[in-house]
Scaffold this motif. Structure first.
Motif, mmCIF file in Angstrom:
data_model
loop_
_atom_site.group_PDB
_atom_site.id
_atom_site.type_symbol
_atom_site.label_atom_id
_atom_site.label_comp_id
_atom_site.label_asym_id
_atom_site.label_seq_id
_atom_site.Cartn_x
_atom_site.Cartn_y
_atom_site.Cartn_z
ATOM 1 N N THR A 247 0.829 -1.198 0.000
ATOM 2 C CA THR A 247 0.000 0.000 0.000
ATOM 3 C C THR A 247 0.866 1.251 0.000
ATOM 4 O O THR A 247 0.578 2.216 -0.716
ATOM 5 C CB THR A 247 -0.934 0.008 1.224
ATOM 6 O OG1 THR A 247 -1.718 -1.186 1.215
ATOM 7 C CG2 THR A 247 -1.849 1.208 1.205
ATOM 8 N N ILE A 248 1.940 1.245 0.768
ATOM 9 C CA ILE A 248 2.841 2.398 0.801
ATOM 10 C C ILE A 248 3.500 2.599 -0.559
ATOM 11 O O ILE A 248 3.531 3.715 -1.080
ATOM 12 C CB ILE A 248 3.892 2.222 1.916
ATOM 13 C CG1 ILE A 248 3.227 2.309 3.280
ATOM 14 C CG2 ILE A 248 4.988 3.276 1.788
ATOM 15 C CD1 ILE A 248 4.139 1.948 4.431
ATOM 16 N N VAL A 249 3.987 1.518 -1.148
ATOM 17 C CA VAL A 249 4.667 1.615 -2.442
ATOM 18 C C VAL A 249 3.710 2.096 -3.526
ATOM 19 O O VAL A 249 4.036 3.000 -4.316
ATOM 20 C CB VAL A 249 5.304 0.258 -2.823
ATOM 21 C CG1 VAL A 249 5.768 0.250 -4.264
ATOM 22 C CG2 VAL A 249 6.453 -0.058 -1.886
ATOM 23 N N THR A 250 2.511 1.524 -3.578
ATOM 24 C CA THR A 250 1.557 1.944 -4.608
ATOM 25 C C THR A 250 1.064 3.362 -4.369
ATOM 26 O O THR A 250 0.779 4.083 -5.327
ATOM 27 C CB THR A 250 0.366 0.976 -4.694
ATOM 28 O OG1 THR A 250 -0.240 0.831 -3.411
ATOM 29 C CG2 THR A 250 0.790 -0.375 -5.230
ATOM 30 N N GLY A 251 0.979 3.790 -3.112
ATOM 31 C CA GLY A 251 0.594 5.172 -2.837
ATOM 32 C C GLY A 251 1.634 6.172 -3.316
ATOM 33 O O GLY A 251 1.302 7.190 -3.927
ATOM 34 N N VAL A 252 2.894 5.869 -3.056
ATOM 35 C CA VAL A 252 3.976 6.755 -3.524
ATOM 36 C C VAL A 252 4.032 6.751 -5.049
ATOM 37 O O VAL A 252 4.170 7.810 -5.676
ATOM 38 C CB VAL A 252 5.325 6.312 -2.915
ATOM 39 C CG1 VAL A 252 6.487 7.026 -3.575
ATOM 40 C CG2 VAL A 252 5.326 6.560 -1.410
ATOM 41 N N LEU A 253 3.894 5.577 -5.652
ATOM 42 C CA LEU A 253 3.907 5.488 -7.110
ATOM 43 C C LEU A 253 2.729 6.248 -7.718
ATOM 44 O O LEU A 253 2.873 6.916 -8.745
ATOM 45 C CB LEU A 253 3.873 4.020 -7.540
ATOM 46 C CG LEU A 253 3.982 3.750 -9.029
ATOM 47 C CD1 LEU A 253 5.316 4.259 -9.575
ATOM 48 C CD2 LEU A 253 3.839 2.266 -9.300
#
Length: 77
Positions: free
Chosen positions: A58-64
């Motif tokens: 979730t963190i990675v996809t949010g930043v992306l």
């Protein structure tokens, strides 16, 4: 190039929605939100296994998502 960024943005949004929906609830109802929610907020209980994967995903996809939206709105326009 612009079409590719838009397609990646939509795919990222769908994956982020799936990650958020598969995460388990951190507190039980309103009483858990009032009393036990602060414990989760300050990290007294660590996520393990699938919950850890979903949390980091979730963190990675949010930043992306933020990067792709910025790229789409300001760089490519």
């Amino acid at each position: 190039m612009e079409a590719l960024v838009h397609v990646l943005l939509v795919i990222d949004a769908i994956v982020m929605i799936i990650f958020v929906l598969f995460q388990s609830g951190k507190s039980e109802g309103l009483s858990g939100a009032i009393s036990g929610g602060a414990e989760q907020l300050f990290g007294k209980q660590k996520a393990r296994g699938a919950d850890l994967f979903l949390h980091r995903g979730t963190i990675v996809t949010g930043v992306l998502f933020f990067v792709l939206a910025f790229l789409s709105a300001y760089i490519l326009q």
